[in-house]
Design an enzyme around this catalytic site. Structure first.
Site, PDB file in Angstrom:
ATOM      1  CG  HIS A   1      -2.044  -1.051   1.010  1.00  0.00           C
ATOM      2  ND1 HIS A   1      -2.548  -1.782   2.044  1.00  0.00           N
ATOM      3  CD2 HIS A   1      -2.691  -1.465  -0.111  1.00  0.00           C
ATOM      4  CE1 HIS A   1      -3.496  -2.604   1.566  1.00  0.00           C
ATOM      5  NE2 HIS A   1      -3.577  -2.427   0.259  1.00  0.00           N
TER       6      HIS A   1
ATOM      7  CD  GLU B   1      -2.619  -3.289   8.829  1.00  0.00           C
ATOM      8  OE1 GLU B   1      -2.064  -2.168   8.750  1.00  0.00           O
ATOM      9  OE2 GLU B   1      -3.328  -3.779   7.928  1.00  0.00           O
TER      10      GLU B   1
END
Ligand SMILES: [Zn+2]
Length: 416
Positions: free
Chosen positions: A178, A380
């Site tokens: 991302h 994450e």
């Protein structure tokens, strides 16, 4: 990293050309928004999302999910906002996304002023080349292929006798699927530098390097990350740069588009693409992983794909709420849980199955496990919440990448 970049430009031909290409492909600092750029960047909190099913419902409206929990923080446009409310959700405004450090005069090819400690694509490439030249025999640099805009997808290998394919268990680290998750690129660089610079003087690092082949892909989505910093400001960009952008982490070819965990709409932040591996980046990485099946046996045993943010350790499957499914026995699910919790105990992240957040399909973890039985996790990283969200100041890079050293060691150990 302005000072470093002038050094890069002085190093030699190949790097200079990369730096120039990076400059040429960035969008202009002013003028019309490029195709696919988000016009609306209003942040909302959706209340009462205290089950994975409710959070999946929220994600399915096409919003950009920033945080998922008992309430879910999203970026939504007017239509998505109306849909959420028509579904019965209470939605509260949290204001517009503020571009931090949005300063006129920032250098277009670098991070916004004050954040130069982050590495641009050209700087990453230079770091990898330096790791190889400083540690002959310990590291090799190649590429798994090219991005949509033609950037090399750098692949660094670290091992004793790195130039030889030895019969050692292999571990893979991938970063920056991302675009805006820049801290992850720094995580991959931390791994590169730790296992090369640390080799000579650290016995446990030497042992891990001597008995494994460690692969690092610091930029899976370099077009997106370069676009995200173009014009010297942040663009809150997530996807690749093919058309309106494909979400690489919904484009992998295991249960692709199966289960309402991605979008078929090109404007969505979770657009899965027209077909599995339609994104050149996922196609290249997956082809390379396929090529690591040698003599019928997949050499790569374990993998972490780094993302930001929320401080989570996630494991497959993402496409189903169930702990077990075809290709995931109870014993295998328990191994994921045990190792995931063990890693999370070292960095104080929250461990859970990916679908405990909400359903995702076409993710890298599901493919790595479903197709190759690679023990594949998503981390994450920092921060836990939306301040500072995707754009923490460069001062935290050292602390937040070092924080994962022990977990990295554990995933290497898990490879065998
Ligand atoms: Zn991500």
């Amino acid at each position: 990293m302005r000072k470093r970049r002038s050094l890069v430009l002085a190093v030699g031909g190949a790097v200079s050309i990369l730096a120039l290409l990076a400059g040429m492909t960035t969008a202009p600092a002013t003028g019309a928004q490029p195709a696919g750029a988000q016009a609306q960047q209003n942040i909302y909190e959706v209340l009462g999302t205290n089950s994975p099913q409710l959070r999946t419902q929220v994600a399915n409206t096409g919003v950009d999910v920033l945080e998922a929990g008992t309430s879910t923080v999203v970026i939504a446009n007017a239509q998505q906002l109306a849909t959420l409310r028509s579904l019965g959700f209470t939605v509260e405004s949290r204001g517009a996304f503020q571009r931090p450090l949005d300063q006129p005069g920032a250098v277009a090819a670098d991070f916004p002023a004050g954040d130069e400690g982050y590495h641009t694509y050209a700087e990453v490439t230079a770091e990898l080349q330096k790791a190889v030249s400083d540690h002959a025999g310990l590291a090799t640099l190649s590429s798994v292929g090219k991005s949509y805009e033609g950037r090399e997808l750098n692949l660094l290998k670290i091992s004793d006798n790195a130039g030889t394919d030895e019969n050692e268990p292999e571990v893979l680290f991938t970063c920056n699927q991302h675009a805006r998750e820049h801290l992850t690129t720094e995580m991959c660089l931390r791994i590169v530098n730790r296992f090369t610079d640390g080799y000579a003087n650290n016995a446990s690092i030497k042992q891990m390097v001597d008995t494994h082949e460690i692969w690092v892909i610091p930029n899976v989505n370099p077009d997106g990350s370069e676009y995200d910093i173009s014009g010297g400001r942040y663009h809150m960009w997530r996807k690749n740069r093919q058309g309106q952008g494909t979400d690489p982490n919904r484009n992998w070819g295991f249960q692709w588009g199966c289960c309402g965990g991605s979008s078929g709409s090109p404007s969505s932040e979770t657009y899965r693409g027209p077909s599995a591996f339609s994104a050149p980046e996922t196609r290249a990485v997956s082809n390379w992983v396929n090529s690591r099946r040698v003599g019928g046996a997949q050499q790569i045993k374990s993998h972490i794909d780094f993302h930001t943010y929320s401080e989570l350790v996630l494991w497959p499957y993402g496409y189903t709420y169930n702990d077990t499914a075809p290709g995931m026995t109870a014993a295998e699910a328990k191994r994921f849980q045990d190792l995931g919790r063990q890693m999370a105990a070292t960095n104080n992240y929250t461990p859970e199955q990916s679908s405990d957040l909400y359903i995702t399909d076409g993710s890298v973890n599901d493919w790595m496990w479903g197709n190759h039985k690679i023990l594949s996790y998503t981390f994450e990283m920092y921060p836990r919440g939306s301040n500072p969200g995707f754009y923490p100041p460069d001062e935290v890079i050292g602390r937040e990448t070092t924080r994962n050293d022990r977990a990295v060691d554990l995933i290497i150990g898990a490879a065998g």
